[in-house]
Every structure is written in C-alpha cells, then in structure tokens.
Enzyme design. Structure first.
Site, short mmCIF file in Angstrom:
data_model
loop_
_atom_site.label_atom_id
_atom_site.label_comp_id
_atom_site.label_asym_id
_atom_site.label_seq_id
_atom_site.Cartn_x
_atom_site.Cartn_y
_atom_site.Cartn_z
N ASP A 410 0.97 -1.19 0.15
CA ASP A 410 0.11 0.04 0.15
C ASP A 410 0.77 1.13 0.01
OD1 ASP A 410 -1.73 2.18 0.66
OD2 ASP A 410 -2.93 0.96 1.96
N HIS A 411 0.76 2.04 -1.03
CA HIS A 411 1.89 3.24 -1.20
C HIS A 411 1.39 4.17 -0.41
CE1 HIS A 411 4.90 5.32 -3.06
NE2 HIS A 411 4.58 4.84 -4.35
N ARG A 412 0.21 4.32 0.25
CA ARG A 412 -0.13 5.31 1.54
C ARG A 412 0.86 5.19 2.66
NH1 ARG A 412 -6.39 4.17 1.80
NH2 ARG A 412 -5.29 2.11 1.93
#
Length: 438
Positions: A410-412
């Site tokens: 998850d790039h967040r």
C-alpha cells in the site's frame, strides 16, 4: 423435564452475524452437537450446534435476523439439566427455564420479536444481509433499487445492474452523489463511474457465437467479490518482483522431512516462508501495520494468513503467533487449518486477525503475479513455483533453485525503497535461515 435456552457460542471477532438458514423446526427431536442454523459473516459461514439433546419447543430467530455470541436461538425441552453436561466447551452455558404446566403456558418467554435492526424498514425493500452489505460497499441506496426477486426482494444482480446504470450515466441518484462527494472530500478519490466517463458494461448474447453453459457463482466467491473489488479500487497498490535463492533451504527441508518421516508431519516451503516473513516484518514494522483514519496502527503480534485453495473457492486461514512457533509446529497447524478450509469447517476466529498474508501458487506453477492486498493489511506476499536457473557466481554459472517473490504494498504507508529493502532482506533470510537468529 426442563426447558433450556440454546445460545450462540463464540463466533470470533464478529459482533453480529446474519441467520441465512434454519436447519430445525418446532417439534424436531435433536441430538447434542446437531446443527441448528447457519449464520454468515462477510468472510465465511458457520453452523451453530446444540449443546444438548431434546425436542425443539420454540425458535427465537428467523431468516435475516442478526445474532451475536450469547443470543438465544431456540428453546429446547430436555431431560433434567442437572444430569446433562454441555456438548462442547465453547458453547455458552444454557439458561434453564422451568418446564411450564400446560395450564400456565403464558409463563413461557415471549416469542422472538425482531429487533429494530432486523425489522424491515418501510422505506427499504427486502434484501438478504449479504446483498445489503454489497450495496453499502458500492454506495448503492437500496430504496432506489427495483427488486426483481420474489415479492420484490432485491437481488445481487439488481444491485449490480443499478450500479452499472449509474456508472453509465443513465440513472441519477442523490444518494450516490452524496456518497461520492463524501469520498472525494475524505480521500481525494474519484466519484462514481459517470464522472469518469465510463461506458456501460457490454451486453452480449454469447449463445449466438456458439454453445454456452451457465453456472451460478459459488457462495465464497460472492462473499469475496465485494471485498476484492473494494481493495483493488481503494488501495494504491504497487507490486515488486524479486527472486530468492532457496537451494540450501530446499536441501535442508528435504533432509528434515526424512528425519521426521515417522512422525507424519511434512514440512513445506510455506512454513519456512512464514518464519522468514515474521523476521522481515520485525525488521520493517510498517509492513505489519494498518491504517486507521489518520493514524498508523503498528501491530506487536505476528499472525500470518495464508491463502488456501478449496472446492468452494479461495479461503484465508490465519496462523496465530507465528513468531512463537517453530517450523514443525507451523507445518502441523497449517495442515490442520488447510484441512478445515477444504471441508468448510473453518470458524470465523480462524479466519480473522491476520497482520500479513502469503498467497502461494508454488504447488501449481506460474512465474510472477500481483496479489490483491487483504484490507486492512498493508501488504501481501505472492510466491510461485521455484525453478532451477543458471546463476553467475563471479566465475561461472551455477545451477540454483530460485523462488519468485511478488510483494504488493500500500503506497499510502510504504514507499518503493522500503519495499525493495523488504524483498532483499526476505531473500537473504530464505538464502540462509540462520539469519532468523540474529
């Protein structure tokens, strides 16, 4: 004779589950541990057993009701309860209600009345719990959907058709507009498909091109569909691919199985993967976390989910406290959980609580793939079948057994550099499991 209240046992982390099937009726004679009803969560279904034998006097639930641990499901007339022990330790103690005299039947507890949550609200059409959940996840207002099922019941297909119409721009709805605006303000994500200019889903008469066969989608697939769709759309996911040299580890695994041949426990490569992933998760704790609003929840436990292929569809049992277990114990517990999954006997507690998931296609084949993150987790590891390849050692090519790794994150929460370091570290562990001791 005595009247017992039969209650819902421990159902794991789920606050409430929906009653989807009644397996007995008043007047039925039942045995201890006989299934009484089937309940369904958003992950699986399970049957509720009876703690005692006897005759069903009264049902206290109906289809569509929501129940929780301790909810009374029926009244059971049985022998003197003092002489009868509960059938299973995980079944809550039953309440004993004095058997009424025929002239005092009014002393019986009042028949089950649907709670406010289970009553059919006047402005909402009839729909099953799973359909209501699917509609909520898509942001579809059920009161605007025309039901085509029996007595106007809204079906899964009705919700899908309504959603496609909205995405195509042929139907406008204030409720979906409000949901889209909420999502835009909260997450910055795009609105419904109409705002994206998506065209309608193609309608094709497949039969005109040749013979076809239609099959109903399996129950587990239906349950998983909404979750997978949400996770694929809502999570900005990226996948890193890499390879791990497991030549020495595979040789050790084969040797270990020969030494433990008489015990009947077979150690798989997945057991080593779980142990290696725990070491990597401890080194990179953000991979063992979850987003909760504007906070990152860093978990101090290491529960590893592993995807199991079953006749009913893909299921994900969870191996709890993997950091506290050795390879042989992990292999034993994995085999037990996988067997339960194939037989459809996994409890909700055995499918919840994962902090990281591994999806292995090693027994089938393939090279790399992009697994979908199992929210609220922030990463998932996909592995495929290992193969022997020539690897340059600085002087010559040597045959080495290489295991393909596919890490989706998850790039967040995670950036590319951290993901690359995680894969490199994991490959080092698999290349030399002694590093787990460091």
């Amino acid at each position: 004779m005595a009247i017992l209240e039969i209650k819902v046992p421990d159902i794991g982390d789920f606050a409430e589950v929906a009653v989807i099937e009644l397996l007995v009726k008043p007047g039925d004679s039942i045995k201890a541990e006989q299934s009484l009803l089937t309940v369904e969560s958003d992950k699986a279904s399970m049957e509720i057993p009876s703690s005692h034998a006897g005759v069903v006097k009264e049902l206290r639930v109906k289809l569509g009701d929501k129940v929780a641990e301790g909810s009374v499901v029926l009244l059971l007339e049985t022998a003197d309860v003092a002489a009868v022990a509960p059938a299973a330790a995980n079944v809550p103690a039953t309440n004993v209600v004095s058997a009424p005299d025929r002239s005092t039947t009014s002393a019986l507890p009042a028949p089950h009345q649907p709670t406010e949550q289970t009553q059919a609200l006047p402005h909402l059409p009839h729909a099953s719990p799973s359909v209501r959940k699917f509609a909520r996840e898509l942001g579809v207002p059920l009161n605007e959907v025309k039901g085509t099922g029996g007595k106007g019941r809204v079906t899964l297909q009705d919700v899908q058709a309504f959603s496609r119409s909205v995405m195509a721009g042929t139907v406008a709805t204030k409720a979906i507009t409000a949901v889209a605006e909420q999502k835009n303000s909260a997450t910055g994500e795009g609105a419904a498909g109409a705002a994206l200019g998506l065209i309608p889903w193609p309608k094709v008469d497949f039969a005109k091109f040749g013979p076809i066969e239609r099959k109903n989608i399996g129950r587990i697939q239906k349950i998983s569909a909404a979750n997978l769709t949400r996770n694929a759309i809502m999570i900005p996911a990226v996948t890193n691919h890499d390879d791990a040299d497991i030549t020495d580890l595979e040789a050790f695994r084969v040797q270990l199985n020969k030494e433990n041949e008489k015990s009947g426990t077979k150690v798989t490569m997945l057991a080593f993967l779980i142990k290696a992933c725990v070491a990597a998760l401890k080194q990179f704790p953000q991979f063992n976390s979850s987003l909760d609003g504007e906070q990152l929840v860093l978990k101090k436990y290491w529960h590893i989910g592993f995807a199991a292929d079953t006749p009913n569809g893909l299921m994900v049992p969870v191996l709890k406290d993997a950091d506290q277990k050795g390879i042989v114990q992990i292999s034993t517990e994995m085999a037990e959980l996988a067997k339960k999954a194939r037989e459809g006997k996994l409890s909700p507690a055995e499918m919840t609580g994962a902090s990281f998931t591994i999806s292995s296609l090693g027994g089938i084949g393939g090279r790399y793939f992009t697994p979908i993150i199992n929210a609220p987790e922030v990463a998932i590891l996909g592995v495929c079948k290992s193969r022997t390849e020539p690897v340059w050692d600085g002087k010559a090519f040597q045959p080495r057994l290489m295991l393909p790794l596919s890490l989706t994150w998850d790039h967040r929460v995670i950036d590319g550099a951290a993901a690359a370091r995680f894969n490199v570290y994991l490959a080092q562990i698999l290349g030399d499991m002694r590093r787990v001791l460091l």
